[in-house]
Design an enzyme around this catalytic site. Sequence first.
Site, PDB file in Angstrom:
ATOM      1  N   ASN A   9       0.849  -1.182   0.000  1.00  0.00           N
ATOM      2  CA  ASN A   9       0.000   0.000   0.000  1.00  0.00           C
ATOM      3  C   ASN A   9       0.890   1.239   0.000  1.00  0.00           C
ATOM      4  O   ASN A   9       1.637   1.468   0.947  1.00  0.00           O
ATOM      5  CB  ASN A   9      -0.884  -0.057   1.262  1.00  0.00           C
ATOM      6  CG  ASN A   9      -1.851   1.102   1.368  1.00  0.00           C
ATOM      7  OD1 ASN A   9      -1.885   1.971   0.492  1.00  0.00           O
ATOM      8  ND2 ASN A   9      -2.629   1.121   2.433  1.00  0.00           N
ATOM      9  N   HIS A  93      -9.896   0.340   5.241  1.00  0.00           N
ATOM     10  CA  HIS A  93      -8.557   0.404   5.835  1.00  0.00           C
ATOM     11  C   HIS A  93      -8.640   1.192   7.140  1.00  0.00           C
ATOM     12  O   HIS A  93      -9.467   2.087   7.279  1.00  0.00           O
ATOM     13  CB  HIS A  93      -7.575   1.075   4.856  1.00  0.00           C
ATOM     14  CG  HIS A  93      -6.160   0.954   5.300  1.00  0.00           C
ATOM     15  ND1 HIS A  93      -5.602   1.810   6.227  1.00  0.00           N
ATOM     16  CD2 HIS A  93      -5.199   0.061   4.978  1.00  0.00           C
ATOM     17  CE1 HIS A  93      -4.346   1.437   6.449  1.00  0.00           C
ATOM     18  NE2 HIS A  93      -4.079   0.376   5.710  1.00  0.00           N
ATOM     19  N   GLU A 141      -5.199  -6.335  10.462  1.00  0.00           N
ATOM     20  CA  GLU A 141      -4.103  -5.431  10.833  1.00  0.00           C
ATOM     21  C   GLU A 141      -4.405  -4.771  12.175  1.00  0.00           C
ATOM     22  O   GLU A 141      -5.245  -3.869  12.233  1.00  0.00           O
ATOM     23  CB  GLU A 141      -3.968  -4.302   9.801  1.00  0.00           C
ATOM     24  CG  GLU A 141      -3.704  -4.752   8.392  1.00  0.00           C
ATOM     25  CD  GLU A 141      -3.249  -3.594   7.515  1.00  0.00           C
ATOM     26  OE1 GLU A 141      -2.160  -3.692   6.960  1.00  0.00           O
ATOM     27  OE2 GLU A 141      -3.970  -2.578   7.421  1.00  0.00           O
ATOM     28  N   SER A 199       4.903   0.864   5.065  1.00  0.00           N
ATOM     29  CA  SER A 199       6.128   1.606   5.381  1.00  0.00           C
ATOM     30  C   SER A 199       7.408   0.788   5.219  1.00  0.00           C
ATOM     31  O   SER A 199       8.466   1.358   4.949  1.00  0.00           O
ATOM     32  CB  SER A 199       6.049   2.190   6.801  1.00  0.00           C
ATOM     33  OG  SER A 199       5.740   1.179   7.737  1.00  0.00           O
TER      34      SER A 199
END
Length: 228
Positions: A9, A93, A141, A199
Amino acid sequence: MKNPQIIVNFKTYASGSGERALELAKIHEKVARETGVNIAIAVQAVDLRLIVNEVRIPVFAQHFDFAMEGAFTGHVTPHSLKAIGAFGSLLNHSEKRISLDDMEKSVDLARNLGLFTVVCAESVYAGKAAMDLDPNMIAVEPPELIGGDVSVCTAKPQVILDAVQMIGRDRVLIGAGIKSKEDVEMAVKHGAGGILVASGITKAHDPEAVLRELAEGFIKGQKLRSGA
Ligand code: G3P
């Protein structure tokens, strides 16, 4: 539609926006081709068309709105995503939550249009509940680990086991703080269909090297799973 095995992402990181998004997307295409791992990317709506036209890997939107063609202003419709060749979209998300009602209608609409949906969930229970909507995949997540230095695989390995058991082998993606080959290997070895990461790649000095490591972790995890 073949399930993606690693989804990266790009979020709104500068390293994953505009021309730099295209460069990063090409790196993903290269690593996918060289490793055989089905690597997909999720990019900002404004970058979708450019990237879809330039790379041959699945390109996801990061979100779309439940809106029809017509008198809606400022929305990103699934119809437009389909028209430009997006493979699918993330939905719900952590950084773009939607209501359960919108989630249900959005997943249905995407299915009718032939778009692949990955519904994100903050916990295994939320993921299990989202299964009732029948998205293509669920990404679990834990929000507190997103963007951090400690991965879900290290901090909460039980999440992987529970997610695979309650949501289903290969139907679940694991994400949050994933940065290493070992993280991916562990998730896949225990039955996850793959990982959702941001990230670890977008902030890496050498995104290609890290992506290659993650792909190797995926391959090793699959081997360990099959006992090879
Ligand atoms: O969409 C992926 C994500 O939320 C995980 O982010 O930075 O922890 O890999 P990150």
